[in-house]
Write a protein that holds these residues in place. Sequence first.
Motif, PDB file in Angstrom:
ATOM      1  N   THR B 307       0.834  -1.209   0.000  1.00 40.84           N
ATOM      2  CA  THR B 307       0.000   0.000   0.000  1.00 40.84           C
ATOM      3  C   THR B 307       0.867   1.256   0.000  1.00 40.84           C
ATOM      4  N   PRO B 308       0.569   2.201  -0.910  1.00 39.41           N
ATOM      5  CA  PRO B 308       1.295   3.478  -0.858  1.00 39.41           C
ATOM      6  C   PRO B 308       0.766   4.376   0.254  1.00 39.41           C
ATOM      7  N   LEU B 309       1.677   5.085   0.903  1.00 39.29           N
ATOM      8  CA  LEU B 309       1.303   6.005   1.976  1.00 39.29           C
ATOM      9  C   LEU B 309       1.743   7.414   1.589  1.00 39.29           C
ATOM     10  N   LEU B 310       0.854   8.376   1.797  1.00 41.86           N
ATOM     11  CA  LEU B 310       1.195   9.771   1.551  1.00 41.86           C
ATOM     12  C   LEU B 310       1.336  10.451   2.911  1.00 41.86           C
ATOM     13  N   VAL B 311       2.565  10.796   3.266  1.00 44.28           N
ATOM     14  CA  VAL B 311       2.847  11.373   4.580  1.00 44.28           C
ATOM     15  C   VAL B 311       2.900  12.893   4.438  1.00 44.28           C
ATOM     16  N   LEU B 312       1.889  13.564   4.963  1.00 44.20           N
ATOM     17  CA  LEU B 312       1.743  15.016   4.777  1.00 44.20           C
ATOM     18  C   LEU B 312       2.486  15.772   5.880  1.00 44.20           C
ATOM     19  N   LEU B 313       3.781  15.953   5.669  1.00 44.97           N
ATOM     20  CA  LEU B 313       4.629  16.617   6.668  1.00 44.97           C
ATOM     21  C   LEU B 313       4.095  18.007   7.003  1.00 44.97           C
ATOM     22  N   ALA B 314       3.677  18.735   5.959  1.00 47.94           N
ATOM     23  CA  ALA B 314       3.245  20.123   6.155  1.00 47.94           C
ATOM     24  C   ALA B 314       1.934  20.189   6.934  1.00 47.94           C
ATOM     25  N   ALA B 315       1.121  19.133   6.842  1.00 48.94           N
ATOM     26  CA  ALA B 315      -0.104  19.082   7.646  1.00 48.94           C
ATOM     27  C   ALA B 315       0.253  18.785   9.100  1.00 48.94           C
ATOM     28  N   ALA B 316       1.172  17.845   9.298  1.00 48.23           N
ATOM     29  CA  ALA B 316       1.595  17.477  10.656  1.00 48.23           C
ATOM     30  C   ALA B 316       2.234  18.662  11.374  1.00 48.23           C
ATOM     31  N   ASN B 317       2.933  19.503  10.609  1.00 39.51           N
ATOM     32  CA  ASN B 317       3.609  20.658  11.212  1.00 39.51           C
ATOM     33  C   ASN B 317       2.635  21.698  11.755  1.00 39.51           C
ATOM     34  N   ARG B 318       1.362  21.565  11.378  1.00 43.80           N
ATOM     35  CA  ARG B 318       0.354  22.496  11.904  1.00 43.80           C
ATOM     36  C   ARG B 318      -0.698  21.752  12.723  1.00 43.80           C
ATOM     37  N   ASP B 319      -0.289  20.623  13.271  1.00 42.97           N
ATOM     38  CA  ASP B 319      -1.211  19.838  14.090  1.00 42.97           C
ATOM     39  C   ASP B 319      -1.405  20.540  15.432  1.00 42.97           C
ATOM     40  N   PRO B 320      -2.662  20.943  15.746  1.00 41.64           N
ATOM     41  CA  PRO B 320      -2.900  21.671  17.003  1.00 41.64           C
ATOM     42  C   PRO B 320      -2.645  20.811  18.246  1.00 41.64           C
ATOM     43  N   ASP B 321      -2.547  19.499  18.080  1.00 45.64           N
ATOM     44  CA  ASP B 321      -2.225  18.649  19.232  1.00 45.64           C
ATOM     45  C   ASP B 321      -0.787  18.868  19.695  1.00 45.64           C
ATOM     46  N   VAL B 322       0.049  19.413  18.799  1.00 46.10           N
ATOM     47  CA  VAL B 322       1.474  19.559  19.111  1.00 46.10           C
ATOM     48  C   VAL B 322       1.873  21.031  19.214  1.00 46.10           C
ATOM     49  N   HIS B 323       1.278  21.856  18.333  1.00 44.26           N
ATOM     50  CA  HIS B 323       1.685  23.267  18.282  1.00 44.26           C
ATOM     51  C   HIS B 323       0.532  24.167  18.661  1.00 44.26           C
ATOM     52  N   ARG B 324       0.774  25.071  19.619  1.00 45.12           N
ATOM     53  CA  ARG B 324      -0.270  26.039  19.973  1.00 45.12           C
ATOM     54  C   ARG B 324      -0.377  27.056  18.823  1.00 45.12           C
ATOM     55  N   ASP B 325      -1.576  27.548  18.565  1.00 45.68           N
ATOM     56  CA  ASP B 325      -1.821  28.475  17.440  1.00 45.68           C
ATOM     57  C   ASP B 325      -1.014  28.055  16.215  1.00 45.68           C
ATOM     58  N   PRO B 326      -1.282  26.864  15.686  1.00 46.89           N
ATOM     59  CA  PRO B 326      -0.407  26.315  14.650  1.00 46.89           C
ATOM     60  C   PRO B 326      -0.354  27.142  13.374  1.00 46.89           C
ATOM     61  N   ASP B 327      -1.383  27.952  13.114  1.00 45.81           N
ATOM     62  CA  ASP B 327      -1.390  28.732  11.871  1.00 45.81           C
ATOM     63  C   ASP B 327      -0.760  30.111  12.045  1.00 45.81           C
ATOM     64  N   THR B 328      -0.169  30.347  13.209  1.00 43.49           N
ATOM     65  CA  THR B 328       0.492  31.635  13.458  1.00 43.49           C
ATOM     66  C   THR B 328       2.000  31.501  13.223  1.00 43.49           C
ATOM     67  N   PHE B 329       2.556  32.449  12.451  1.00 46.72           N
ATOM     68  CA  PHE B 329       3.999  32.486  12.181  1.00 46.72           C
ATOM     69  C   PHE B 329       4.670  33.244  13.322  1.00 46.72           C
ATOM     70  N   ASP B 330       5.413  32.546  14.139  1.00 42.82           N
ATOM     71  CA  ASP B 330       6.006  33.156  15.334  1.00 42.82           C
ATOM     72  C   ASP B 330       7.412  32.599  15.532  1.00 42.82           C
ATOM     73  N   ILE B 331       8.427  33.430  15.181  1.00 42.62           N
ATOM     74  CA  ILE B 331       9.804  32.931  15.213  1.00 42.62           C
ATOM     75  C   ILE B 331      10.317  32.728  16.631  1.00 42.62           C
ATOM     76  N   SER B 332       9.551  33.202  17.614  1.00 45.35           N
ATOM     77  CA  SER B 332      10.023  33.034  18.995  1.00 45.35           C
ATOM     78  C   SER B 332       9.214  31.969  19.732  1.00 45.35           C
ATOM     79  N   ARG B 333       8.506  31.089  19.001  1.00 39.36           N
ATOM     80  CA  ARG B 333       7.581  30.182  19.679  1.00 39.36           C
ATOM     81  C   ARG B 333       8.283  29.107  20.504  1.00 39.36           C
ATOM     82  N   GLY B 334       9.461  28.659  20.060  1.00 40.61           N
ATOM     83  CA  GLY B 334      10.186  27.660  20.846  1.00 40.61           C
ATOM     84  C   GLY B 334       9.383  26.392  21.100  1.00 40.61           C
ATOM     85  N   ASP B 335       8.676  25.962  20.101  1.00 42.22           N
ATOM     86  CA  ASP B 335       7.826  24.760  20.151  1.00 42.22           C
ATOM     87  C   ASP B 335       8.646  23.485  20.110  1.00 42.22           C
ATOM     88  N   PRO B 336       8.010  22.343  20.398  1.00 42.23           N
ATOM     89  CA  PRO B 336       8.693  21.091  20.086  1.00 42.23           C
ATOM     90  C   PRO B 336       8.958  21.000  18.583  1.00 42.23           C
TER      91      PRO B 336
END
Lengths: 76, 419
Positions: B307-336
Amino acid sequence: MDEELWELSVERTHCQGSGVCVSLAPGHFTLRDGRADPVQRLVEAEEAILEAAETCPMEAVFVRGSTSGRQLAPPE
Amino acid sequence: MTTSLSPDLARLADPAVRPDPYGVLRTLREASPYTDPASGIVVVGRRSDCEAVLRNPKVSSDRQGSGITTVPQMPNLMNLDAPDHTRLRRLAGKAFKPRLVQQWRPRIEEIVRELLTDMAAGENTADLVSAFAYPLPVRVICDMLGVPREDHPVFEKWARSIAYTVDPQLVPGRLSIEVVQEVEEARAGFVGYFGRLIAERRHTPRADVLSELISAEEQGDQLTESELIITCILLLVAGHETTANLILNGILGLLRHPGQLRLLRERPELAEAAVEEVLRYDAPAQMITRIAREPFTIGDTPVTPGTPLLVLLAAANRDPDVHRDPDTFDISRGDPGHLGFAAGPHFCLGSVLARLEGSIALNAFAQAFVEPRLDAESLRYRPHVAVRGPDRMRVSFEEIRVDAVRVTGTSERSVASRG
């Protein structure tokens, strides 16, 4: 090569949590809080451990001879 | 296998979505993990699922013949599994270790100043794609590989064609015969070029990465001629498109968020954090594909071998379970951390170099450009789906202060490479 054990360590300030070491030597490294950690500090010699240390993109994984203290990987 | 697609997935490839794919990616992430009924592709978009798939030994990177990529591939660092992948990576990785890459810092700063000087000499507007973001990584990787400056333009064209090989097949027939021909042409060009350069370096080694790759040896094991060529192509293409897009997506983020640009100007020590935020917020590597080798499950979704898998890295990078305000560009966020370099055995080989080039370039932009303004009408995106970045991006400015860019020292490397 002598029979000494290997001492594993991860420089946590350099580690980026890529998990390359966990993939290459799954029994020997694990991810904890987004950073790699050796499962056990002292282990028997195994090629996969050198592979893990040498493919770490951050050179954060160190393998040393447990008695000699000689650094086996990454190359100095 | 991938003869048709459900509308949501097909929208990813829609050129109209290219300027802002994040709405579509959000929809796909929220629906994931699921099996696309039309194509059989398993869509993976949540951060924890993406990481689990990328680290899963039951998942293969050998996509050849799977139908998920349209352009025929050559075995290389991106599509091999262990043990071949490990061997190649161990040898090729030697040239991209932090200690070695740091030696190139003065040379990278020198190139940045050259490019800024050229732009400052022109009118008060520049296309940052062709005048800054593309030439920088091309010059750096070509200098590292020991490719003479006069050969750079043809490399840009070839590299651009080769970048199609990593696109997943989202719309059948989207890649025309011409594109496949272009890729073949570029490949043949690279093979001939690097074949000659490798022969030269074997005869007369220099202080460059190519000479290091030729001599890189692990317990009597060396890269073969064809492995050397393929690795050169990969390093050039991977170190070129993606880094240029990192710089461009970063500059665009700063221009669209003036408060963040001001912050970086006042606190240049945030340059590295800014790069991390670009890799999270608008990553050049948007998605990667994998093939299941053995059965496993992602949540409740069963995955069968092949089975082919499509791994959407850019979607995961905005997962609200991991990043607070994921759609906000904040260079000082210091996120995981993000998945901008993927994870697991194929984690970006050139991450250290990309971070270094990115932080120098973004900081240079913040410090040197006086009153930069985006010409929004000029903004065009490249057609590639997996590698995302502008094709044209004009910025006007009052002045470029080249001297505002710090120089950390002289470059022994640059002297050696000119020798």
